[in-house]
Design an enzyme around this catalytic site. Structure first.
Site, mmCIF file in Angstrom:
data_model
loop_
_atom_site.group_PDB
_atom_site.id
_atom_site.type_symbol
_atom_site.label_atom_id
_atom_site.label_comp_id
_atom_site.label_asym_id
_atom_site.label_seq_id
_atom_site.Cartn_x
_atom_site.Cartn_y
_atom_site.Cartn_z
ATOM 1 N N LYS A 80 0.845 -1.209 0.000
ATOM 2 C CA LYS A 80 0.000 0.000 0.000
ATOM 3 C C LYS A 80 0.873 1.249 0.000
ATOM 4 O O LYS A 80 2.066 1.228 0.386
ATOM 5 C CB LYS A 80 -0.961 0.031 1.190
ATOM 6 C CG LYS A 80 -0.306 0.139 2.572
ATOM 7 C CD LYS A 80 0.006 1.537 3.050
ATOM 8 C CE LYS A 80 0.617 1.546 4.451
ATOM 9 N NZ LYS A 80 1.628 2.505 4.718
ATOM 10 N N ASP A 98 -2.588 -1.705 10.248
ATOM 11 C CA ASP A 98 -2.759 -1.489 8.807
ATOM 12 C C ASP A 98 -3.537 -2.616 8.129
ATOM 13 O O ASP A 98 -3.833 -2.540 6.947
ATOM 14 C CB ASP A 98 -1.383 -1.395 8.117
ATOM 15 C CG ASP A 98 -0.829 0.023 8.151
ATOM 16 O OD1 ASP A 98 -1.603 0.964 8.402
ATOM 17 O OD2 ASP A 98 0.386 0.186 7.913
HETATM 18 O O1 C5P Z 1 -0.289 -2.115 14.816
HETATM 19 P P1 C5P Z 1 1.126 -2.131 14.327
HETATM 20 O O2 C5P Z 1 1.916 -3.262 14.927
HETATM 21 O O3 C5P Z 1 1.242 -2.080 12.847
HETATM 22 O O4 C5P Z 1 1.819 -0.768 14.824
HETATM 23 C C1 C5P Z 1 3.203 -0.631 15.001
HETATM 24 C C2 C5P Z 1 3.466 0.489 16.003
HETATM 25 O O5 C5P Z 1 3.169 1.761 15.410
HETATM 26 C C3 C5P Z 1 2.615 0.411 17.245
HETATM 27 O O6 C5P Z 1 3.270 -0.330 18.241
HETATM 28 C C4 C5P Z 1 2.459 1.863 17.644
HETATM 29 O O7 C5P Z 1 3.579 2.261 18.401
HETATM 30 C C5 C5P Z 1 2.521 2.609 16.331
HETATM 31 N N1 C5P Z 1 1.194 2.991 15.799
HETATM 32 C C6 C5P Z 1 0.513 4.065 16.378
HETATM 33 N N2 C5P Z 1 -0.709 4.439 15.881
HETATM 34 C C7 C5P Z 1 -1.244 3.785 14.828
HETATM 35 C C8 C5P Z 1 -0.559 2.701 14.235
HETATM 36 C C9 C5P Z 1 0.661 2.339 14.746
HETATM 37 O O8 C5P Z 1 1.008 4.679 17.327
HETATM 38 N N3 C5P Z 1 -2.429 4.168 14.366
#
Ligand code: C5P
Length: 336
Positions: A15, A149
């Protein structure tokens, strides 16, 4: 599994964030976003078959440099996706262990959500393998539990993504020729978690005009919404200058990845088009009215890298690819 000899295959697209506004910090430590995301022709490939042993297994090949990458530690979203899919199926159906083969083509930790897309494809592939009938709400639950995501990839086309990533509103596709996209991913790691942390704590990472990214993002979401006439690739590419300055994590990425800002400037000079950042980086992008334009740009970038007249951070050369935006109204001609 309908036929044990025919594995189920799923493509997991990368993406791109055309816009990425960070609109607030949440109590759970995550951030609320307003982002227009589009899927790309560049995709990983997953195949699913019943596992011989008693556990799900994952075998990974590729990973950017073509070398086999068998250690699944960095590809947890596939096994996590299957785990979450099993939870939403419940006890009604047989959710036998699966053997997954993952062919990596999307660079890892690049701001292209390759891992999240693999997770979404794993949910979909697992449910089909088990013959499980799970409604959209159940799929969304499994996706949101797999990663921020992941829900976006259920939309199958451009979408407005809000909240932590769990609120996904499909947008109209781009009509006519699919827009071309040049991707340049320096071979350096950029952790999303770290980018958000720097965004929160370092005044140097604050966006120049607070709120302007959100306005651009809302505007684009409206333009791609039902009340406007459909947009074609030419119109989208002509707005690239706005998208290129509509990523609130751009300054944080520059602080985390030394040399990224210089590469961005060098690409702007070389190609004469706006250069944007996808997600928390380090992937840089340029938009073109068709794949041909993106391919010509990729050839130019590869040429300059080979000559040593273009420098990129990292000890290995960057990943350079030409691909397209995929939307229901404009299927990709072919993946990169
Ligand atoms: O959910 P995911 O593992 O992809 O997110 C990685 C990191 O990015 C999370 O641990 C968080 O610190 C940050 N994040 C965030 N807000 C979001 C998506 C991700 O703070 N909407």
């Amino acid at each position: 599994m309908p036929d044990q000899h025919t594995p189920i295959v799923r493509l997991a697209p990368a993406k791109l964030n055309l816009t990425l506004a960070v609109v607030g910090r949440r109590r759970d430590g995550f951030h609320d976003l307003h982002s227009v995301m589009v899927p790309l022709g560049l995709a990983d490939r997953l195949s699913f078959a019943p596992a011989a042993g008693g556990r799900d297994s994952l075998h990974v090949t590729g990973g950017g440099d073509g070398a086999p990458a068998q250690d699944p530690a960095g590809f947890g979203s596939v096994l996590q996706g299957i785990h979450e899919a099993r939870r939403v199926v419940g006890r009604g159906a047989s959710t036998f262990p699966l053997a997954v083969r993952l062919e990596k083509r999307i660079p890892i930790a690049a701001g292209l959500a390759g891992g999240s897309s693999d997770g979404a494809a794993a949910i979909d592939g697992a449910l089909e393998a088990w013959g499980a009938d799970v409604d959209r709400a159940g799929r969304l639950r499994a996706a949101a539990a797999t990663g921020s995501d992941v829900p976006f990839f259920l939309a199958g086309g451009p979408a407005l993504v809000e909240g932590r990533g769990e609120k996904v509103t499909p947008l109209a596709g781009i009509t006519g020729t699919p827009p071309g996209v040049l991707l340049v991913t320096p071979a350096v790691e950029a952790s999303t978690q770290r980018a958000f942390k720097v965004f929160d704590t370092d005044p140097a990472a604050a966006p120049g005009f607070r709120g302007s990214t959100r306005l651009s993002s809302e505007h684009l979401a409206q333009e791609l919404g039902p009340t406007y006439s459909p947009m074609d690739a030419e119109a989208l590419a002509s707005r690239a200058g706005v998208f290129a300055v509509s990523n609130d994590l751009a300054k944080a990425a520059d602080l985390i990845v030394p040399g990224l800002r210089d590469l961005r400037r060098a690409l702007t000079r070389l190609l004469g088009v706006p250069i944007g950042l996808s997600g928390s980086g380090p992937t840089l992008w340029a938009l073109y009215p068709s794949l041909d334009g993106a391919e010509a740009a990729a050839a130019k970038v590869r040429g300059e890298l080979a000559l040593g007249t273009l420098d990129a951070p990292g000890t290995l050369p960057p990943f350079v690819a030409a691909t397209t935006i995929v939307s229901p109204a404009s299927p990709a001609r072919r993946p990169a």
